[in-house]
Design a protein around this motif. Structure first.
Motif, PDB file in Angstrom:
ATOM      1  N   ARG A 203      51.522  43.801  70.118  1.00 42.36           N
ATOM      2  CA  ARG A 203      50.901  42.731  69.344  1.00 42.36           C
ATOM      3  C   ARG A 203      51.673  42.480  68.053  1.00 42.36           C
ATOM      4  O   ARG A 203      51.614  41.375  67.502  1.00 42.36           O
ATOM      5  N   ALA A 204      52.376  43.496  67.567  1.00 37.99           N
ATOM      6  CA  ALA A 204      53.042  43.378  66.263  1.00 37.99           C
ATOM      7  C   ALA A 204      54.369  44.128  66.296  1.00 37.99           C
ATOM      8  O   ALA A 204      54.659  44.903  67.209  1.00 37.99           O
ATOM      9  N   TRP A 318      51.252  29.358  67.420  1.00 38.72           N
ATOM     10  CA  TRP A 318      49.883  28.874  67.251  1.00 38.72           C
ATOM     11  C   TRP A 318      49.671  27.455  67.788  1.00 38.72           C
ATOM     12  O   TRP A 318      48.560  26.995  67.881  1.00 38.72           O
ATOM     13  N   ARG A 327      49.788  30.925  58.321  1.00 45.38           N
ATOM     14  CA  ARG A 327      50.205  31.244  59.685  1.00 45.38           C
ATOM     15  C   ARG A 327      51.495  32.053  59.750  1.00 45.38           C
ATOM     16  O   ARG A 327      51.707  32.797  60.705  1.00 45.38           O
ATOM     17  N   PRO A 344      46.502  36.360  60.889  1.00 42.36           N
ATOM     18  CA  PRO A 344      46.010  36.165  62.260  1.00 42.36           C
ATOM     19  C   PRO A 344      46.020  34.711  62.712  1.00 42.36           C
ATOM     20  O   PRO A 344      46.032  34.440  63.919  1.00 42.36           O
ATOM     21  N   ASP A 347      48.709  33.747  65.394  1.00 36.72           N
ATOM     22  CA  ASP A 347      48.800  34.422  66.693  1.00 36.72           C
ATOM     23  C   ASP A 347      49.205  33.464  67.813  1.00 36.72           C
ATOM     24  O   ASP A 347      48.824  32.284  67.817  1.00 36.72           O
ATOM     25  N   SER A 348      49.916  34.010  68.772  1.00 38.09           N
ATOM     26  CA  SER A 348      50.236  33.257  69.985  1.00 38.09           C
ATOM     27  C   SER A 348      49.023  33.222  70.898  1.00 38.09           C
ATOM     28  O   SER A 348      48.011  33.904  70.679  1.00 38.09           O
ATOM     29  N   GLY A 351      48.026  36.578  71.932  1.00 34.25           N
ATOM     30  CA  GLY A 351      47.566  37.498  70.901  1.00 34.25           C
ATOM     31  C   GLY A 351      48.655  38.246  70.167  1.00 34.25           C
ATOM     32  O   GLY A 351      48.371  39.228  69.471  1.00 34.25           O
ATOM     33  N   CYS A 352      49.909  37.813  70.273  1.00 34.44           N
ATOM     34  CA  CYS A 352      50.989  38.411  69.492  1.00 34.44           C
ATOM     35  C   CYS A 352      50.991  37.809  68.090  1.00 34.44           C
ATOM     36  O   CYS A 352      50.873  36.592  67.935  1.00 34.44           O
ATOM     37  N   ARG A 353      51.177  38.642  67.086  1.00 31.61           N
ATOM     38  CA  ARG A 353      51.117  38.199  65.690  1.00 31.61           C
ATOM     39  C   ARG A 353      52.507  38.180  65.063  1.00 31.61           C
ATOM     40  O   ARG A 353      53.347  39.010  65.365  1.00 31.61           O
ATOM     41  N   GLN A 354      52.710  37.197  64.189  1.00 36.95           N
ATOM     42  CA  GLN A 354      53.931  37.081  63.381  1.00 36.95           C
ATOM     43  C   GLN A 354      55.193  36.950  64.244  1.00 36.95           C
ATOM     44  O   GLN A 354      56.252  37.477  63.903  1.00 36.95           O
TER      45      GLN A 354
END
Length: 428
Positions: A203-204, A318, A327, A344, A347-348, A351-354
């Motif tokens: 996720r990160a 996003w 974002r 948050p 997020d894609s 649910g992947c962030r940054q």
């Protein structure tokens, strides 16, 4: 983009370049002769030369502003290790040249006769200057200069770690940019079908505390964790830890520009090479994502019926709207990285962030041309680096927002660790 919008980009990018060197003394603008940086006094002249060359001379067939410009600032003709020895103009004369080029370009964009071709050339030179602005910043880091001025935005609330993986289904999709895009670089052209197997991706990005565990477990001392090439690099470089880390008693510190600070455990590890990322992955029993997997996790949506991917492909993780500070950590707004759990809103769909901003992410992939590759007008942008570089995706805290999208490909040799690069991992 309209002529007025492109003109504003020209104006703003030149102002930022000048700002990034305004506080440095003349001797700092030359600096030591290193393979991984340019003398900043040469580099600021180069970005102005590039703009004059393509907009005024190539686009409008105007005469050179300086008879010696090509012999000073043509990066394709002036060998890197000679740039410290050139008869460069004074700092004041170089800045005057930068301003004169800018003003002439602005004049040509405002006279009502700017063609679409001229707007394309002007925008290309802006994005080229934006990339050098990022290089100006990591040069300041490499040489231990003070941090550049920041925009003054506050660090976003929240954050912390963000452990765990998300599942991405397998299937076919179009890797790369579509022809509907307003502007893309040659190495993104064009979208072509690829197929990937189902996979799980973090996720990160890997954090500083994650990487510290690898270092403390002897990760730099175990040859079996490294590729043959990576171990040879580690040995030759004498690498025992990330390049800007040091041990202080029982704790680690890292250097950020001209100051030392304790590790921020939940911020992404940064300034690590591809070789270091690969070794960490073997230690953690993980792997780097391919660039196709990275782009799928960033840009695709799951099919609502559970059969692979939906047809839609997002410009940003996003959606299709432009980046905002809520974002993505871009444009040097907060002056550095933020916790991997922050933002948050970016997020894609999976649910992947940054995946845009904060830290560049190494992928497992070699930098290769897409099928049917044809160089753009600046032939030296991509083609010389195929097969010797690795692909990075996503941008970092200092990358300009107008440069980025999910299809944007950065590329560096696998031994570079001075750049703003980290990584995220996939399950085996």
């Amino acid at each position: 983009m309209t002529p007025a919008e492109v003109a504003e980009c020209v104006r703003e990018s030149r102002a930022r370049s000048l700002e990034l060197v305004a506080d440095l003394a003349p001797e700092q603008l030359i600096g030591p002769r290193l393979e991984i940086v340019n003398p900043l006094r040469w580099e600021i002249g180069h970005v102005a030369w590039f703009q004059e060359m393509w907009v005024l001379r190539h686009g409008l067939r105007e005469k050179p502003l300086r008879a010696d410009a090509d012999t000073l600032w043509d990066s394709g003709a002036v060998a890197h290790d000679t740039r410290w020895d050139l008869p460069l103009p004074s700092v004041e004369d170089t800045k005057a040249y930068m301003i004169e080029v800018r003003d002439r370009v602005l004049d040509r964009l405002s006279n009502g006769r700017a063609t679409s071709d001229l707007l394309y050339l002007a925008l290309y030179t802006v994005l080229h200057e934006d990339m050098h602005g990022e290089a100006f910043t990591y040069t300041r880091q490499t040489l231990g200069y003070p941090a550049p001025s920041r925009a003054g935005a506050s660090v976003p609330a929240g954050g912390g770690p963000l452990p765990g993986d998300v599942a991405v289904p397998g299937g076919a999709f179009a890797l790369g940019s579509t022809r509907e895009a307003l502007f893309v670089f040659d190495n993104e052209k064009w979208a072509h079908p690829v197929e990937i197997a189902p996979f799980a991706i973090a996720r990160a990005a890997v954090t500083q505390s994650d990487f510290a565990a690898f270092v403390e477990d002897g990760g730099y001392r175990h040859a079996e964790l490294w590729s043959e090439e990576g171990w040879h690099w580690r040995t030759a470089a004498g690498a025992e830890r990330p390049v800007y880390w040091r041990r202080q008693g029982a704790s680690w510190e890292r250097r950020e520009f001209d100051g030392w600070m304790p590790l921020e455990p939940h911020r992404p590890v940064i300034h690590v090479s591809w070789h270091e990322a690969q070794a960490y992955c073997r230690w953690a029993r993980r792997r780097l994502p391919t660039e196709a997997e990275w782009e799928a996790a960033a840009s695709l949506e799951p099919d609502p019926e559970g059969r692979g991917f939906a047809d839609a492909k997002r410009r940003f993780p996003w959606g299709d709207t432009a980046p905002t500070p809520e974002r993505a950590n871009l444009d040097a707004g907060v002056g550095g990285c933020v916790d991997v759990g922050a933002l948050p809103g970016g997020d894609s769909a999976f649910g992947c962030r940054q995946m845009i901003g904060n830290v560049w992410e190494w992928t497992a992939s070699d930098f290769l041309p897409y099928p049917g590759f044809v160089p753009d007008m600046y032939a030296d942008y991509s083609a010389p680096w195929f097969r010797t570089h690795k692909v990075l995706r996503g941008g970092c805290w200092v990358t300009r927002a107008r440069l980025l999208r999910n299809t944007w490909r950065n590329f560096y040799p696998p031994d570079r660790r001075d750049v703003w690069a980290g990584f995220r991992t996939c399950a085996l």
